[in-house]
Enzyme design. Structure first.
Site, PDB file in Angstrom:
ATOM      1  N   GLU A 176     146.067 136.133 124.421  1.00  0.00           N
ATOM      2  CA  GLU A 176     145.703 135.832 123.032  1.00  0.00           C
ATOM      3  C   GLU A 176     144.478 136.656 122.612  1.00  0.00           C
ATOM      4  O   GLU A 176     143.366 136.194 122.795  1.00  0.00           O
ATOM      5  CB  GLU A 176     145.445 134.335 122.888  1.00  0.00           C
ATOM      6  CG  GLU A 176     146.652 133.492 123.259  1.00  0.00           C
ATOM      7  CD  GLU A 176     146.451 132.001 123.065  1.00  0.00           C
ATOM      8  OE1 GLU A 176     145.617 131.595 122.229  1.00  0.00           O
ATOM      9  OE2 GLU A 176     147.133 131.227 123.739  1.00  0.00           O
ATOM     10  N   TYR A 243     152.748 126.942 116.061  1.00  0.00           N
ATOM     11  CA  TYR A 243     151.886 125.802 115.736  1.00  0.00           C
ATOM     12  C   TYR A 243     150.468 126.331 115.556  1.00  0.00           C
ATOM     13  O   TYR A 243     150.228 127.543 115.704  1.00  0.00           O
ATOM     14  CB  TYR A 243     151.938 124.735 116.846  1.00  0.00           C
ATOM     15  CG  TYR A 243     151.951 125.277 118.253  1.00  0.00           C
ATOM     16  CD1 TYR A 243     150.798 125.827 118.824  1.00  0.00           C
ATOM     17  CD2 TYR A 243     153.104 125.254 119.028  1.00  0.00           C
ATOM     18  CE1 TYR A 243     150.791 126.344 120.101  1.00  0.00           C
ATOM     19  CE2 TYR A 243     153.114 125.771 120.317  1.00  0.00           C
ATOM     20  CZ  TYR A 243     151.956 126.312 120.852  1.00  0.00           C
ATOM     21  OH  TYR A 243     151.973 126.821 122.123  1.00  0.00           O
TER      22      TYR A 243
END
Length: 398
Positions: A176, A243
């Site tokens: 990430e 999400y």
């Protein structure tokens, strides 16, 4: 997949109905494909969610795959995150998944790894995958990407350590984010992610190689920053993190569902919804069959809210046990039950708090979407947020 995680009064009913773009599931109840759940290493402490709970909740029998999160990435190599939780913690008969206590014999495998080995013996079809990185430990991928072959070799050797060889069926990379910013920023270049995944495929051969990836469907966003299409030839599938689109890091709101399936009137950021990410990834060359849709087993919420429908102002993050603005489904469902739906997910207005989360009903809709889009299945972050009887994983399983 980040370590962060992730009402209607009578007057608001009609407005919320107008805003709702819930996906209606098809009549077919055909299997959705992969049903994967993340098990967190740190969950065995204060959360007291053990491998045994995967069994007693009924989840183990419904999962095709389980991701163990997270291993660290340091000095360009894969590394154990918490060695005590991973392979040393003692489980007595009452806390063990199979009712048999650990031993202190030389060479005996304890901890989560030992429990996972027993769980696999109880469910021979279940695959266990070791996930590395996450929100907190992704900075190490920048160095790893400078020598992908050495990184892949270190990961292979770690997963096949003689002390627990056979526990893991493959590796998951949760970077990430490649060539973009998460907790820290990476400037490895757009080709770095594909090079890393290519090296892992070469080293791991026919074992599972997967990755959790961004679901940023905006133009010029995180999907555009790396070659996810090119890298898809090396992976068995991608866990698309659909999400955490919106949350109380925007302290004054507007309130918005953190896991919308579709767009809706008033969405704060165009392209921040699951279907946009799926379509964008397909346009880069990622096959639909290699995408798993992400389902959050938690909610995100605000406090100081006076409007039941989405789009209201707030004064800050709603209280949460481990982090403000986030709470498990199993806590929210009885405390602040859903009062409306928008964009294929649910929201709840109680007191002055506004939360969004998925319910068994909205998960059924998302599974219907996964089927009609030909996706490879769905995954959950993370299992400890579910109820003791596994309501959400049951809904995912169809």
């Amino acid at each position: 997949m980040s370590i962060r995680r992730k009402l209607l009064g009578a007057a608001g009913v009609f407005a919320a109905m107008l805003m709702t773009l819930s996906y209606a599931p098809p009549a077919s109840s055909a299997p959705v494909g992969k049903v994967l759940g993340y098990f967190t290493e740190w969950g065995v402490y204060d959360r007291d969610y053990q491998v045994k709970n995967v069994e007693t909740s009924g989840s183990a029998g419904k999962l095709t795959d389980l991701n163990y999160a997270f291993g660290n990435v340091t000095n360009g190599q894969c590394a154990i995150g918490d060695s005590y939780a991973a392979y040393d913690k003692y489980y007595d008969a009452a806390s063990s998944v199979d009712g048999v206590s650990d031993t202190w014999d030389a060479g005996a495998l304890r901890g989560n790894f030992g429990q996972l080995k027993r769980l696999k013996a109880m469910h021979p079809g279940l695959k266990v995958i070791y996930s590395f990185g996450g929100w907190t430990w992704s900075s190490g991928f920048t160095q790893a990407a400078r020598n992908p072959a050495a990184f892949a070799d270190s990961c292979y050797n770690l997963l096949h350590d003689p002390r627990w060889n056979g526990v893991f069926d493959g590796i998951d990379i949760d970077w990430e984010y490649p060539n973009a910013c998460g907790l820290s920023c990476d400037t490895s270049g757009s080709a770095a992610f594909a090079s890393l995944m290519s090296a892992l495929r070469s080293r791991f051969g026919g074992e599972l190689v997967t990755a959790a990836i961004t679901a940023d469907g905006t133009s010029g966003g995180k999907i555009d920053a790396a070659d996810y299409g090119g890298a898809s030839q090396y992976v068995d599938w991608y866990n698309v993190m659909t999400y955490d689109y919106f949350g109380a890091w925007a302290t004054s709101g507007p309130t918005a569902p953190h896991s919308p399936l579709n767009s809706y009137s008033g969405i704060p950021t165009a392209g921040f919804y699951a279907d946009a990410a799926v379509r964008k990834l397909r346009s880069t060359g990622v096959p639909a069959s290699k995408m798993l849709l992400g389902i959050g087993f938690y909610g995100r919420g605000w406090t100081g809210v006076t409007q039941a429908a989405p789009g209201g102002a707030a004064t800050g993050a709603a209280p949460g046990k481990y982090e403000a603005g986030i709470e498990d489904y199993k806590v929210l469902q009885p405390r602040c039950p859903a009062t409306g739906t928008v964009a294929g997910t649910a929201y709840a207005y109680c007191g002055n708090e506004w939360w969004s989360y998925d319910t068994p009903s909205t998960i059924a809709g998302k599974m219907g979407y996964a089927r009609t889009q030909g996706l490879g299945g769905a995954f959950a972050w993370e299992l400890s947020g579910d109820t003791a009887d596994g309501q959400l994983i049951t809904a995912m399983n169809g």
